[in-house]
Enzyme design. Sequence first.
Site, PDB file in Angstrom:
ATOM      1  N   TYR A   1      31.982  32.854  36.384  1.00 52.30           N
ATOM      2  CA  TYR A   1      31.149  33.873  37.026  1.00 52.30           C
ATOM      3  C   TYR A   1      29.953  33.265  37.739  1.00 52.30           C
ATOM      4  O   TYR A   1      29.496  32.194  37.357  1.00 52.30           O
ATOM      5  CB  TYR A   1      30.648  34.875  35.979  1.00 52.30           C
ATOM      6  CG  TYR A   1      31.711  35.723  35.349  1.00 52.30           C
ATOM      7  CD1 TYR A   1      32.987  35.824  35.881  1.00 52.30           C
ATOM      8  CD2 TYR A   1      31.450  36.440  34.179  1.00 52.30           C
ATOM      9  CE1 TYR A   1      33.962  36.603  35.286  1.00 52.30           C
ATOM     10  CE2 TYR A   1      32.412  37.227  33.576  1.00 52.30           C
ATOM     11  CZ  TYR A   1      33.667  37.296  34.125  1.00 52.30           C
ATOM     12  OH  TYR A   1      34.623  38.078  33.533  1.00 52.30           O
TER      13      TYR A   1
ATOM     14  N   GLY B   1      34.486  56.521  43.287  1.00 51.31           N
ATOM     15  CA  GLY B   1      34.698  57.258  44.524  1.00 51.31           C
ATOM     16  C   GLY B   1      34.038  56.643  45.737  1.00 51.31           C
ATOM     17  O   GLY B   1      34.185  57.141  46.858  1.00 51.31           O
TER      18      GLY B   1
END
Length: 350
Positions: free
Chosen positions: A53, A247
């Site tokens: 990471y 969304g």
Amino acid sequence: MKFHPLGHSHLKVSEVCLGTMTWGIQNTQVDADEQLAMALEAEINFIDTAEMYPTPPNEKTYGDTERILGHWLNRHQHLRGQLVIMSKVAGGGLSYIRNGSGLSGDSLTEALHDSLARLQTDYIDIYQLHWPNRATPHFGKHWPGKTDPRKTDVAAEIEGMRDILVAIDKAIAEGKIRHWGLSDETPWGISAYLKLCEEMDIERPVSLQNEFSLLHTKDWPYLIEQCVLENIAYLPWSPLATGILTGKYIDGERPPGSRWTYIQRQGLFRDKQAAHEATQRYQQLAQAQGISSAQLALAWCRQVPGVTSTIIGATSCKQLLENLKAFELELSSSTLKQIEAVMHHYPAGF
């Protein structure tokens, strides 16, 4: 905050695990400090990181997430004993990490030494194998024809596992790790390690991290059943499907600074029409309940039988607070049935 046993270990972890993979690209040290303060306020004691990471992975930022967490740990040494910190050793495929070599006992030992230095700690609570050496049906390869298990050299794979386990056993004996776990594994891989651990008298894995969400349920119920019956903690990663379930990517939207605006090492294989259509249906359900679609997805994940702790990440404290509130929710049986209906229509979002 609720706490659950972490597999067969004596550790108890919060049902929320703070993911850190945005720290170093999308988030700064200041951002990370703020997120950690909010997590502690919410009684989270579980933190997940990895040598690879931040993501998307690249040579320039390799290891920076562990460095950021380590900088915080150095300033909060009095809290170290209260935290359960997980990190992961990278597998093969990244040329700038040990020349792209696969997992082995030597590579694990080298990686662990470097992770401890970056994290500025004497031990890692759970040290995980980030992905197997063999090709597995993860990262978009779960559709028919993407992998061929007949091409796996089983004898070589088993021998490699033995070598890795010897290094793990040594690290546990030296106090450098307390327990170990798997990530992005399959039922065969889990079973093979369990059999070898019994044969070699080495501690069994305590946990498994796999991708799991409303759009990606391939582990349920079969692999999760194995984890429960073998007393291995199941830890879903990407419960929001890299942000789709919020969304924010519907209709081709790409909010500035969002994960999908960065170059993806494996491409945007989750960007599928079915995923967006399902998300719109989940948004409608969430709106009817007065919650966000992210909260609906996280609350659903939390209630799946066998889930021990859900790994969540955020690029802002506002997002983190919204996500944390999801774990205060109890979805009604009616809502769960409506979710199930959407899942029947979209059994695999991507």
